[in-house]
Write a protein that holds these residues in place. Structure first.
Motif, PDB file in Angstrom:
ATOM      1  N   VAL A   1       7.079   5.594  12.515  1.00 29.42           N
ATOM      2  CA  VAL A   1       5.777   4.760  12.396  1.00 29.42           C
ATOM      3  C   VAL A   1       5.534   5.003  10.958  1.00 29.42           C
ATOM      4  O   VAL A   1       5.210   3.870  10.264  1.00 29.42           O
ATOM      5  CB  VAL A   1       4.783   5.127  13.255  1.00 29.42           C
ATOM      6  CG1 VAL A   1       3.272   4.529  12.861  1.00 29.42           C
ATOM      7  CG2 VAL A   1       4.994   5.112  14.702  1.00 29.42           C
ATOM      8  N   VAL A   2       5.373   6.085  10.297  1.00 28.91           N
ATOM      9  CA  VAL A   2       4.975   6.339   9.072  1.00 28.91           C
ATOM     10  C   VAL A   2       6.050   5.563   8.130  1.00 28.91           C
ATOM     11  O   VAL A   2       5.644   4.919   7.068  1.00 28.91           O
ATOM     12  CB  VAL A   2       4.945   7.791   8.531  1.00 28.91           C
ATOM     13  CG1 VAL A   2       4.867   7.713   6.954  1.00 28.91           C
ATOM     14  CG2 VAL A   2       3.775   8.336   9.017  1.00 28.91           C
ATOM     15  N   GLN A   3       7.422   5.549   8.276  1.00 33.26           N
ATOM     16  CA  GLN A   3       8.313   4.885   7.474  1.00 33.26           C
ATOM     17  C   GLN A   3       7.834   3.370   7.594  1.00 33.26           C
ATOM     18  O   GLN A   3       7.901   2.596   6.651  1.00 33.26           O
ATOM     19  CB  GLN A   3       9.705   5.001   8.029  1.00 33.26           C
ATOM     20  CG  GLN A   3      10.443   6.365   7.569  1.00 33.26           C
ATOM     21  CD  GLN A   3      11.667   6.875   8.085  1.00 33.26           C
ATOM     22  OE1 GLN A   3      12.039   6.154   9.021  1.00 33.26           O
ATOM     23  NE2 GLN A   3      12.016   7.659   7.938  1.00 33.26           N
ATOM     24  N   MET A   4       7.739   2.867   8.850  1.00 37.00           N
ATOM     25  CA  MET A   4       7.403   1.337   9.033  1.00 37.00           C
ATOM     26  C   MET A   4       6.117   1.120   8.214  1.00 37.00           C
ATOM     27  O   MET A   4       6.081  -0.069   7.574  1.00 37.00           O
ATOM     28  CB  MET A   4       7.145   1.173  10.618  1.00 37.00           C
ATOM     29  CG  MET A   4       8.585   1.177  11.082  1.00 37.00           C
ATOM     30  SD  MET A   4       8.240   0.244  12.684  1.00 37.00           S
ATOM     31  CE  MET A   4       8.365  -1.396  12.230  1.00 37.00           C
ATOM     32  N   ILE A   5       5.220   1.920   8.320  1.00 41.01           N
ATOM     33  CA  ILE A   5       3.920   1.380   7.396  1.00 41.01           C
ATOM     34  C   ILE A   5       4.000   1.520   6.024  1.00 41.01           C
ATOM     35  O   ILE A   5       3.883   0.497   5.260  1.00 41.01           O
ATOM     36  CB  ILE A   5       2.712   2.570   7.912  1.00 41.01           C
ATOM     37  CG1 ILE A   5       2.574   2.509   8.841  1.00 41.01           C
ATOM     38  CG2 ILE A   5       1.579   2.514   6.614  1.00 41.01           C
ATOM     39  CD1 ILE A   5       1.319   3.530   9.423  1.00 41.01           C
TER      40      ILE A   5
ATOM     41  N   GLU B   1       5.030  -1.812   1.035  1.00 40.90           N
ATOM     42  CA  GLU B   1       5.893  -2.212   0.020  1.00 40.90           C
ATOM     43  C   GLU B   1       6.184  -3.780  -0.054  1.00 40.90           C
ATOM     44  O   GLU B   1       6.261  -4.429  -1.105  1.00 40.90           O
ATOM     45  CB  GLU B   1       7.405  -1.529   0.215  1.00 40.90           C
ATOM     46  CG  GLU B   1       7.802  -0.214  -0.742  1.00 40.90           C
ATOM     47  CD  GLU B   1       8.815   0.213  -0.255  1.00 40.90           C
ATOM     48  OE1 GLU B   1       9.745  -0.420   0.144  1.00 40.90           O
ATOM     49  OE2 GLU B   1       8.719   1.684  -0.078  1.00 40.90           O
ATOM     50  N   GLU B   2       6.269  -4.295   1.160  1.00 37.79           N
ATOM     51  CA  GLU B   2       6.364  -5.673   1.246  1.00 37.79           C
ATOM     52  C   GLU B   2       5.004  -6.365   0.712  1.00 37.79           C
ATOM     53  O   GLU B   2       5.420  -7.313  -0.147  1.00 37.79           O
ATOM     54  CB  GLU B   2       6.469  -6.097   3.129  1.00 37.79           C
ATOM     55  CG  GLU B   2       7.117  -7.194   3.132  1.00 37.79           C
ATOM     56  CD  GLU B   2       8.623  -7.503   3.408  1.00 37.79           C
ATOM     57  OE1 GLU B   2       9.258  -8.747   3.126  1.00 37.79           O
ATOM     58  OE2 GLU B   2       9.239  -6.424   3.365  1.00 37.79           O
ATOM     59  N   ILE B   3       4.094  -6.076   1.114  1.00 43.72           N
ATOM     60  CA  ILE B   3       2.814  -6.612   0.656  1.00 43.72           C
ATOM     61  C   ILE B   3       2.629  -6.376  -0.780  1.00 43.72           C
ATOM     62  O   ILE B   3       2.160  -7.413  -1.442  1.00 43.72           O
ATOM     63  CB  ILE B   3       1.696  -5.875   1.423  1.00 43.72           C
ATOM     64  CG1 ILE B   3       1.649  -6.258   2.949  1.00 43.72           C
ATOM     65  CG2 ILE B   3       0.318  -6.166   0.795  1.00 43.72           C
ATOM     66  CD1 ILE B   3       0.623  -5.856   3.684  1.00 43.72           C
ATOM     67  N   ASN B   4       3.073  -5.220  -1.320  1.00 44.83           N
ATOM     68  CA  ASN B   4       3.046  -5.284  -2.763  1.00 44.83           C
ATOM     69  C   ASN B   4       3.799  -5.817  -3.453  1.00 44.83           C
ATOM     70  O   ASN B   4       3.546  -6.488  -4.625  1.00 44.83           O
ATOM     71  CB  ASN B   4       3.540  -3.632  -3.031  1.00 44.83           C
ATOM     72  CG  ASN B   4       2.687  -2.934  -4.186  1.00 44.83           C
ATOM     73  OD1 ASN B   4       1.872  -3.725  -4.860  1.00 44.83           O
ATOM     74  ND2 ASN B   4       3.039  -1.791  -4.644  1.00 44.83           N
ATOM     75  N   GLY B   5       4.977  -6.166  -3.015  1.00 47.76           N
ATOM     76  CA  GLY B   5       6.018  -7.098  -3.649  1.00 47.76           C
ATOM     77  C   GLY B   5       5.299  -8.533  -3.658  1.00 47.76           C
ATOM     78  O   GLY B   5       5.563  -9.188  -4.821  1.00 47.76           O
ATOM     79  N   ILE B   6       4.469  -8.704  -2.731  1.00 48.74           N
ATOM     80  CA  ILE B   6       4.083 -10.205  -2.827  1.00 48.74           C
ATOM     81  C   ILE B   6       2.731 -10.194  -3.813  1.00 48.74           C
ATOM     82  O   ILE B   6       2.577 -11.115  -4.746  1.00 48.74           O
ATOM     83  CB  ILE B   6       3.565 -10.870  -1.446  1.00 48.74           C
ATOM     84  CG1 ILE B   6       4.871 -10.895  -0.668  1.00 48.74           C
ATOM     85  CG2 ILE B   6       2.745 -11.943  -1.536  1.00 48.74           C
ATOM     86  CD1 ILE B   6       4.552 -11.583   0.619  1.00 48.74           C
TER      87      ILE B   6
ATOM     88  N   GLN C   1       1.360  -7.919  -5.737  1.00 47.06           N
ATOM     89  CA  GLN C   1       1.458  -7.078  -6.979  1.00 47.06           C
ATOM     90  C   GLN C   1       0.093  -6.391  -7.002  1.00 47.06           C
ATOM     91  O   GLN C   1      -0.414  -6.382  -8.050  1.00 47.06           O
ATOM     92  CB  GLN C   1       1.583  -7.813  -8.306  1.00 47.06           C
ATOM     93  CG  GLN C   1       2.928  -8.082  -8.595  1.00 47.06           C
ATOM     94  CD  GLN C   1       3.463  -9.456  -7.716  1.00 47.06           C
ATOM     95  OE1 GLN C   1       2.526 -10.349  -7.672  1.00 47.06           O
ATOM     96  NE2 GLN C   1       4.784  -9.731  -7.476  1.00 47.06           N
ATOM     97  N   ILE C   2      -0.245  -5.512  -6.049  1.00 51.23           N
ATOM     98  CA  ILE C   2      -1.607  -4.997  -5.976  1.00 51.23           C
ATOM     99  C   ILE C   2      -1.411  -3.472  -6.660  1.00 51.23           C
ATOM    100  O   ILE C   2      -2.118  -2.895  -7.278  1.00 51.23           O
ATOM    101  CB  ILE C   2      -1.983  -4.263  -4.689  1.00 51.23           C
ATOM    102  CG1 ILE C   2      -2.022  -5.653  -3.912  1.00 51.23           C
ATOM    103  CG2 ILE C   2      -3.315  -3.743  -4.586  1.00 51.23           C
ATOM    104  CD1 ILE C   2      -2.192  -5.506  -2.146  1.00 51.23           C
ATOM    105  N   TYR C   3       0.055  -2.889  -6.566  1.00 54.59           N
ATOM    106  CA  TYR C   3       0.108  -1.529  -7.366  1.00 54.59           C
ATOM    107  C   TYR C   3      -0.672  -0.552  -6.632  1.00 54.59           C
ATOM    108  O   TYR C   3      -1.200   0.112  -7.446  1.00 54.59           O
ATOM    109  CB  TYR C   3      -0.001  -1.724  -8.758  1.00 54.59           C
ATOM    110  CG  TYR C   3       0.728  -2.775  -9.450  1.00 54.59           C
ATOM    111  CD1 TYR C   3       2.420  -2.760  -9.246  1.00 54.59           C
ATOM    112  CD2 TYR C   3       0.364  -3.601 -10.078  1.00 54.59           C
ATOM    113  CE1 TYR C   3       2.873  -3.805  -9.829  1.00 54.59           C
ATOM    114  CE2 TYR C   3       0.935  -4.553 -10.908  1.00 54.59           C
ATOM    115  CZ  TYR C   3       2.259  -4.567 -10.520  1.00 54.59           C
ATOM    116  OH  TYR C   3       3.224  -5.711 -11.226  1.00 54.59           O
ATOM    117  N   GLY C   4      -1.121  -0.924  -5.329  1.00 52.03           N
ATOM    118  CA  GLY C   4      -2.298   0.045  -4.833  1.00 52.03           C
ATOM    119  C   GLY C   4      -1.628   1.235  -4.227  1.00 52.03           C
ATOM    120  O   GLY C   4      -0.368   1.518  -4.422  1.00 52.03           O
TER     121      GLY C   4
END
Lengths: 128, 66
Positions: free
Chosen positions: B47-51, B56-61, B63-66
Motif C-alpha cells: 500500500v505504501v508503495q502505491m501511495i 510521484e504521478e501527481i508531482n509530475g503533473i 510540480q508541487i515538489y511537496g
C-alpha cells in the motif's frame, strides 16, 4: 469509464469480503482501490494540464502564474485525497487538521498573486 | 496493470486468515499472531508503495515538489 466503475465495484466487494475475515486488511484493500481510481483520474488529468500550458503560451500569460495555479490545484487534490485516507483510518480529527493545513498552504501561495494585483492597480492609479 | 495488485492483497489476506485458523486449531497461537503480523506488514508495504507512486504521478503533473 467502465474500467473505473469496475475497479470501484471490485474494491467494494473485496473490502466487504475481507471485513468479516480480517478487518485491518479490509481498509488496506479499500485504500488500494482508491489509489487505483486516482491513478486513472490522474492519467485523464494529464491532457487537460497540457491544454493549460498551450493557453498560457498563446495568451502570453506569465508562466509563474500558471505554475502557481497548478500548484494550488495539486495541493487541493492531495489534501483532499490524504484527508479522506486518514479519516478512513478512523481519525477524522487528524483529517480535518490536514485540510486546514492545505488551506493555509494555498493561502500562502496566493500572497504573491495578490501583491502583483495591487501593484497593477497602483500603476493604473498613477495614470489617473 | 493495477487491478492485479488488488487481487494480490485480497489473496494475501485470505491466505493469512486460513493459516491463522489452522495454527489456532493445532493450538499454536503464538505462531498464528506472528503470521498475521507478517501478512499485515506485506500488505502495508504494497500500500505504501502505491501511495508513493500516486504522489510521484501527481508531482509530475502539478510540480508541487511537496
Amino acid at each position: 469509464m467502465i474500467q473505473i466503475v469496475s475497479v470501484g465495484l471490485v474494491t467494494a466487494i473485496a473490502a466487504m469480503l475481507l471485513k468479516s475475515l480480517k478487518p485491518d486488511l479490509a481498509f488496506a484493500v479499500t485504500i488500494c482501490g482508491g489509489i487505483i481510481l486516482l491513478l486513472c483520474a490522474v492519467d485523464l488529468l494529464k491532457d487537460t494540464v497540457s491544454v493549460f500550458w498551450e493557453i498560457a503560451d498563446t495568451t502570453g500569460l506569465d508562466a509563474s502564474l500558471i505554475k502557481l495555479l497548478l500548484k494550488m490545484i495539486g495541493i487541493g487534490y492531495l489534501t483532499e485525497f490524504s484527508s479522506q485516507l486518514i479519516s478512513e483510518f478512523g481519525s477524522p480529527s487528524v483529517a480535518d487538521k490536514v485540510v486546514l493545513c492545505g488551506k493555509i498552504m494555498i493561502l500562502l501561495l496566493s500572497v504573491p498573486i495578490v501583491k502583483s494585483l495591487l501593484e497593477l492597480i497602483q500603476c493604473f492609479l498613477a495614470f489617473v | 496493470m493495477n487491478i492485479g495488485i488488488l487481487f494480490k492483497i485480497a489473496a494475501v489476506g485470505l491466505i493469512v486468515t486460513v493459516i491463522c485458523q489452522i495454527l489456532k486449531k493445532s493450538d499454536r497461537d503464538d505462531i498464528a499472531t506472528v503470521v498475521s503480523l507478517v501478512g499485515l506488514v506485506i500488505v502495508l508495504t504494497v500500500v505504501v508503495q502505491m501511495i508513493g507512486d500516486l504522489f510521484e504521478e501527481i508531482n509530475g503533473i502539478f510540480q508541487i515538489y511537496g
